[in-house]
Scaffold this motif. Sequence first.
Motif, PDB file in Angstrom:
ATOM      1  N   PHE A 156      11.796 -13.743  18.475  1.00  0.00           N
ATOM      2  CA  PHE A 156      10.539 -14.299  17.969  1.00  0.00           C
ATOM      3  C   PHE A 156       9.375 -13.425  18.410  1.00  0.00           C
ATOM      4  N   HIS A 190       2.518 -14.799  15.350  1.00  0.00           N
ATOM      5  CA  HIS A 190       2.182 -14.654  13.923  1.00  0.00           C
ATOM      6  C   HIS A 190       1.170 -13.544  13.647  1.00  0.00           C
ATOM      7  N   GLU A 197      12.629 -14.059   8.561  1.00  0.00           N
ATOM      8  CA  GLU A 197      11.983 -15.219   9.170  1.00  0.00           C
ATOM      9  C   GLU A 197      12.825 -16.458   8.917  1.00  0.00           C
ATOM     10  N   ARG A 205      11.947 -19.577  10.785  1.00  0.00           N
ATOM     11  CA  ARG A 205      11.050 -20.729  10.951  1.00  0.00           C
ATOM     12  C   ARG A 205       9.813 -20.294  11.724  1.00  0.00           C
ATOM     13  N   ARG A 206       8.818 -21.179  11.727  1.00  0.00           N
ATOM     14  CA  ARG A 206       7.608 -20.980  12.527  1.00  0.00           C
ATOM     15  C   ARG A 206       7.437 -22.195  13.422  1.00  0.00           C
ATOM     16  N   GLU A 207       6.841 -21.931  14.560  1.00  0.00           N
ATOM     17  CA  GLU A 207       6.659 -22.983  15.555  1.00  0.00           C
ATOM     18  C   GLU A 207       5.263 -22.848  16.146  1.00  0.00           C
ATOM     19  N   MET A 208       4.512 -23.923  16.149  1.00  0.00           N
ATOM     20  CA  MET A 208       3.186 -23.917  16.749  1.00  0.00           C
ATOM     21  C   MET A 208       3.351 -23.982  18.265  1.00  0.00           C
ATOM     22  N   LEU A 209       2.972 -22.928  18.947  1.00  0.00           N
ATOM     23  CA  LEU A 209       3.092 -22.889  20.399  1.00  0.00           C
ATOM     24  C   LEU A 209       1.923 -23.645  21.027  1.00  0.00           C
ATOM     25  N   LYS A 210       0.720 -23.289  20.576  1.00  0.00           N
ATOM     26  CA  LYS A 210      -0.512 -23.974  20.972  1.00  0.00           C
ATOM     27  C   LYS A 210      -1.582 -23.535  19.998  1.00  0.00           C
ATOM     28  N   GLU A 233       1.075 -19.164  16.828  1.00  0.00           N
ATOM     29  CA  GLU A 233       2.246 -19.642  16.111  1.00  0.00           C
ATOM     30  C   GLU A 233       3.376 -18.629  16.337  1.00  0.00           C
ATOM     31  N   LEU A 234       4.545 -19.115  16.728  1.00  0.00           N
ATOM     32  CA  LEU A 234       5.686 -18.238  16.913  1.00  0.00           C
ATOM     33  C   LEU A 234       6.446 -18.077  15.604  1.00  0.00           C
ATOM     34  N   HIS A 262       9.926 -17.067  14.249  1.00  0.00           N
ATOM     35  CA  HIS A 262      11.324 -16.870  14.627  1.00  0.00           C
ATOM     36  C   HIS A 262      12.022 -16.094  13.518  1.00  0.00           C
TER      37      HIS A 262
END
Length: 155
Positions: A116, A119, A135, A137-142, A146-147, A149
């Motif tokens: 990962f 963004h 890609e 998926r995407r993940e909101m870290l804070k 956005e991460l 993956h």
Amino acid sequence: MANLVIASIEPADSGEVLTLQRAAYVTEAQLYDDWSFPALIQSHQELQAELAQSFALKAVRDGRIIGAVRARRDEAVWRIWRLTVAPDAQGLGIGTRLLAEVERRAPAGVERFALFTGHLSVENIRLYERLGYQESRREMLKSGIELVHLEKVAG
């Protein structure tokens, strides 16, 4: 880069790897205006413990560690992280060589590679996509981070 050697990270390398990691992640911290990245605040003791529990490679040129990468098996997935290249050595293919080597050394039974990045780290994403990662998926870290993956089928 003919005089580049890729080898396993040894316990004695941990201080130099930590210095490399911090230097490489400064640009990420500036990009995201966030100085709390784990790679920047990781202690020497934490790094030593992490290296002891993971597969880790270094890229060495003229006696200096200018790149590093870590990986760990998670069932059928080879999780790759902290692919770092010294700022003054970026753009020379070192990250590409490290990534290819860590993939090549994945244990038998690994079905896919996963990593990962942030963004806004467009160059990282381009590199991974150029090397066959997609890609997943995407993940909101804070807020503001956005991460992204990415995964690639092994083999």
